[in-house]
Design an enzyme around this catalytic site. Structure first.
Site, PDB file in Angstrom:
ATOM      1  N   ASP A 288       7.560 -31.312 -15.354  1.00  0.00           N
ATOM      2  CA  ASP A 288       6.717 -32.431 -14.970  1.00  0.00           C
ATOM      3  C   ASP A 288       7.433 -33.189 -13.854  1.00  0.00           C
ATOM      4  O   ASP A 288       8.603 -32.941 -13.559  1.00  0.00           O
ATOM      5  CB  ASP A 288       6.379 -33.331 -16.178  1.00  0.00           C
ATOM      6  CG  ASP A 288       5.091 -34.117 -15.925  1.00  0.00           C
ATOM      7  OD1 ASP A 288       4.701 -34.261 -14.748  1.00  0.00           O
ATOM      8  OD2 ASP A 288       4.467 -34.591 -16.892  1.00  0.00           O
TER       9      ASP A 288
HETATM   10  C1  NOJ Z   1       2.884 -36.463 -14.158  1.00  0.00           C
HETATM   11  C2  NOJ Z   1       1.916 -36.079 -15.225  1.00  0.00           C
HETATM   12  O1  NOJ Z   1       2.512 -36.214 -16.496  1.00  0.00           O
HETATM   13  C3  NOJ Z   1       1.363 -34.668 -15.101  1.00  0.00           C
HETATM   14  O2  NOJ Z   1       0.325 -34.534 -16.003  1.00  0.00           O
HETATM   15  C4  NOJ Z   1       0.918 -34.388 -13.697  1.00  0.00           C
HETATM   16  O3  NOJ Z   1       0.409 -33.082 -13.614  1.00  0.00           O
HETATM   17  C5  NOJ Z   1       2.077 -34.605 -12.751  1.00  0.00           C
HETATM   18  N1  NOJ Z   1       2.514 -35.978 -12.834  1.00  0.00           N
HETATM   19  C6  NOJ Z   1       1.732 -34.274 -11.306  1.00  0.00           C
HETATM   20  O4  NOJ Z   1       0.901 -35.228 -10.776  1.00  0.00           O
END
Ligand code: NOJ
Length: 752
Positions: A288
């Site tokens: 993430d």
């Molecule tokens: C953080 C989020 O938790 C995730 O769901 C997302 O895909 C990423 N950022 C990228 O934007």
């Protein structure tokens, strides 16, 4: 004799499941092309494949692409981008990678395309309320068609986190509280995004996220840890991930949280032992955002280099945006041949995915400006969004048949600032959705009810009350705006925010008939509102066709049939309160004089239970029975009849309970459902086929099938059970898949 036959049959079933798992076995080597490429790559180039850079921000795509980034691509120091989009922009970046870099390896372009790219569909929690996997599948298909035409290869969706605590703002992004429903919806979205195969240019790679138990955050606070048992992890949180993997999801994303002190990005048991070894999943695992570097904040790494090494060892292939792999891995890999082998493995997986997407042969095919504009927001896409929206609406309450609106209510007051908030209909992830694309409620209502006089008022109490007094009927729009749910949007108080409860009370005090339209991305604690308002329609955030879909349901053109994918609590202090609770030695008793598992100050039931939803017609259930089939499975069937005057749809829900087992089992668990359409007076027999493995219990590393009775309940919600039956599992056995991820085939046949 029968017992022996059953044992043999359940073993045959197990063998069939084993064969399925073997199909998904990860190849240890890539194709000759991938292996030849890998052999030519420097360590820096291999690390480059694991580096994902933000090419822009969510609201400013491509904005970070500059000469530095272009130089990085030329040097082979980046393998993928997120937040870049557009056929032109992606084509230009791809050209640099394919023509100007030493090994000509194409880039991957990813983005959060969550419930639509340009044509925005209902938020995922709403689509789960359709209890119709065709709805999210179609939404994902439309999103893939549009996103791929804008040069994208990859979406960070579906979010398949089970969420039982509505304080957690990201509950809006998933399918709610139940692992069976969640597994069905997870698989449907993977199918939609990836279509018939990732080499087709109208597909994008799906990402099952956030692996795992992100929704079990302590206190519902986003990014907080999950302190859950191994059994809860395996039986509740992992099944939708398994279903996504089985469906062929090309990628997984690790979660921000830790479980029992082990952050997901350092969790080798989860990322390697479970996902790679046990599930034999061959895809690519992405971190993430910034989460590799954040291993320091978790207190398990001292330096960025330690964090990078921990993540690579644990099984994180791609580092999204933290830069830790780019900045620190090379020195470590040079020191440690074991790390080099892990680097090879991760780089190989990235190359294999690029190959699977057809990028080596056709790097520009998804980036064709001639296709792009024509693919967006087509009439067919809008029609799909409208249908999805109408199918996602849930009628929570309808005293006295106030809905559908009678033609004799010509003066309507549409009250509440949210009624005018078209922006909120786009939800918290709107990709390339534009607020001008949203068809809002007011014009849709005017078009649907040309003879009605519709007056509007916002949230100010005097104006709202005055409008209500002048009207024959009030449509009261209350709830949350889009920005109150989503990432980092946890809330401790689940009541209506601001003055909305006071405003609702003042409007209800006028004595006018009030239909509440709820807008929200999470269950709300609206005990008081639910007691006072005669009719409540759950409308979530429904996307670009929100207005027409709500008008369709209000006027009865569409008979609502959505069902809650998550329980609504009576108070904020009553969460989490899933329907699939374990029994207690002192089961909840409505009489507070008894010492039982309950709150002293609340009734023992949720406000609206899981699976709840009403219709403008009425359904009866009869003749529920279950019988064993010769192949070791069981067939449960029930007759459902529409005995009202309107055509409608019922969601026939099948729950199970194991009354005596080696460990306590939930009082009920969803094990099948089917949304069926019935004309007035029509009856259908609905049948479900169950296998013993669907009742297997996670026990220290295996799925144990225990002999004994399984009770079945069929009904219209988890709390509205209309039939009971039971069957016996004759012999012990072992399942091969998470029980909740095994789908129950169902069928319907007309009854004369
Ligand atoms: C953080 C989020 O938790 C995730 O769901 C997302 O895909 C990423 N950022 C990228 O934007």
């Amino acid at each position: 004799m029968l017992r022996r036959l059953m044992t043999a049959l359940s073993m045959a079933f197990c063998l069939a499941v084993t064969a399925l798992a073997a199909n998904a076995q990860a190849p240890v080597r890539g194709s000759p092309r991938v292996e030849a490429l890998l052999a030519r790559m420097t360590i820096a180039e291999k690390i480059g494949q694991l580096v994902q850079m933000p090419g822009g921000r969510q609201k400013a795509l491509n904005s970070r692409i500059d000469d530095n980034e272009r130089a990085r691509i030329r040097a082979g120091r980046v393998g993928s981008y997120l937040n870049v989009a557009g056929a032109e922009a992606t084509r230009e970046l791809q050209r640099i990678a394919v023509e100007d870099s030493r090994l000509h390896i194409p880039l991957l372009f990813g983005m959060d395309v969550i419930h639509g790219y340009r044509t925005i569909f209902p938020v995922p929690l709403a689509m789960a309320a359709s209890w119709d996997p065709a709805v999210p599948e179609r939404a994902a298909r439309v999103a893939a068609t549009e996103a791929s035409a804008a040069g994208l290869h990859w979406t960070f969706s579906p979010m398949v986190d089970i969420a039982r605590d509505p304080r957690w703002g990201r509950i809006v992004e998933g399918a709610g509280e139940d692992p069976y429903l969640g597994s069905v919806m997870a698989a449907a979205q993977v199918r939609g995004y990836q279509g018939v195969g990732l080499d087709r240019t109208d597909t994008i790679m799906a990402t099952a996220k956030h692996f795992a138990a992100y929704g079990a955050a302590m206190g519902g606070r986003d990014y907080a840890g999950a302190d859950i048992s191994q059994r809860s992890l395996e039986e509740i949180y992992l099944p939708p991930f398994y279903a996504a993997a089985r469906e062929g999801a090309g990628s997984f994303m690790a979660a921000f949280n830790e479980i029992g002190g082990v952050p997901a990005h350092a969790n080798r048991a989860l990322l390697r032992d479970t996902l790679r070894t046990r599930w034999r999943w061959p895809g690519v695992l992405v971190s993430d955002w910034n989460a590799v570097a954040e291993l320091r904040n978790h207190g398990v790494a001292e330096s960025e280099g330690d964090a990078a090494e921990l993540a690579l060892r644990a099984g994180v292939d791609i580092d999204m945006s933290s830069g830790a792999y780019a900045d620190t891995l090379e020195a470590r890999v040079r020191r440690d041949p074991q790390l080099l082998a892990l680097l090879d493995e991760a780089a190989r997986r990235v190359l294999m995915i690029k190959e699977r997407l057809g990028l080596f042969d056709h790097p520009y095919e998804r980036s064709d400006p001639a296709n792009e504009a024509g693919a967006m927001l087509t009439p067919a896409n809008r029609a799909a969004a409208r249908e999805a929206a109408a199918r996602s609406i849930v009628l929570l309450k309808n005293d006295g048949g106030l809905l559908p609106l009678a033609a004799s209510a010509p003066r309507i007051a549409l009250i509440g600032a949210l009624a005018q908030d078209a922006n909120s209909q786009l939800g918290s992830w709107r990709a390339q959705g534009h607020v001008e694309d949203v068809h809002p409620l007011l014009p849709a209502l005017r078009a649907a009810m040309p003879h009605a006089e519709i007056e509007t008022a916002g949230d100010e109490i005097p104006a709202a009350v005055a409008a209500a007094r002048r009207a024959d009927l009030v449509l009261l729009v209350v709830g949350e705006d889009f920005d109150m749910t989503g990432e980092a949007r946890s809330r401790a108080d689940l009541g209506l925010p601001g003055n909305r409860q006071a405003m609702a009370d003042a409007v209800l005090d006028t004595g006018k008939p009030v239909v509440v339209l709820l807008m929200n991305g999470r269950p709300l604690a609206i005990h008081r509102l639910a007691e006072r308002a005669p009719a409540i329609l759950e409308t979530w955030f429904l996307g670009v066709e929100a207005g027409p879909a709500i008008a369709d349901v209000l006027t009865g053109r569409v008979n609502p049939a959505g069902r809650l994918p998550v329980s609504f609590p009576r108070a904020s202090g009553a969460v989490p309160f899933p329907y699939a609770r374990l029994p207690s030695g002192r089961p909840a008793d409505a009489d507070p004089a008894h010492d039982t598992t309950r709150y002293r100050d609340l009734p023992i039931t949720p406000l609206f239970p899981f699976g709840h939803g009403l219709s403008y017609t009425n359904f009866t259930f009869s003749d529920f029975a279950v019988r064993p089939l010769p192949n070791g499975t069981f067939r449960a069937s029930v007759i459902v009849c529409n005995d009202g005057a309107r055509a409608g749809e019922e969601v026939v829900q099948l729950y199970a309970h194991d009354p005596v087992a080696s460990v306590s089992r939930p009082i009920e668990e969803l094990r099948g459902f089917r949304r069926i359409a019935l004309a007035p007076g029509e009856a259908k027999r609905v049948s479900f086929t169950l296998s013993p493995a669907q009742f297997a219990i996670w026990d220290a590393g295996r799925w144990r099938i225990e002999p004994g009775e399984i009770q079945l309940m069929v009904g219209a919600s988890s709390a509205d059970l209309r039939g009971r039956a039971a069957f016996r599992i004759a012999g012990a056995g072992e399942g091969r898949e998470p029980a909740a991820a095994i789908f129950t085939p169902s069928s319907e046949e007309p009854i004369r």
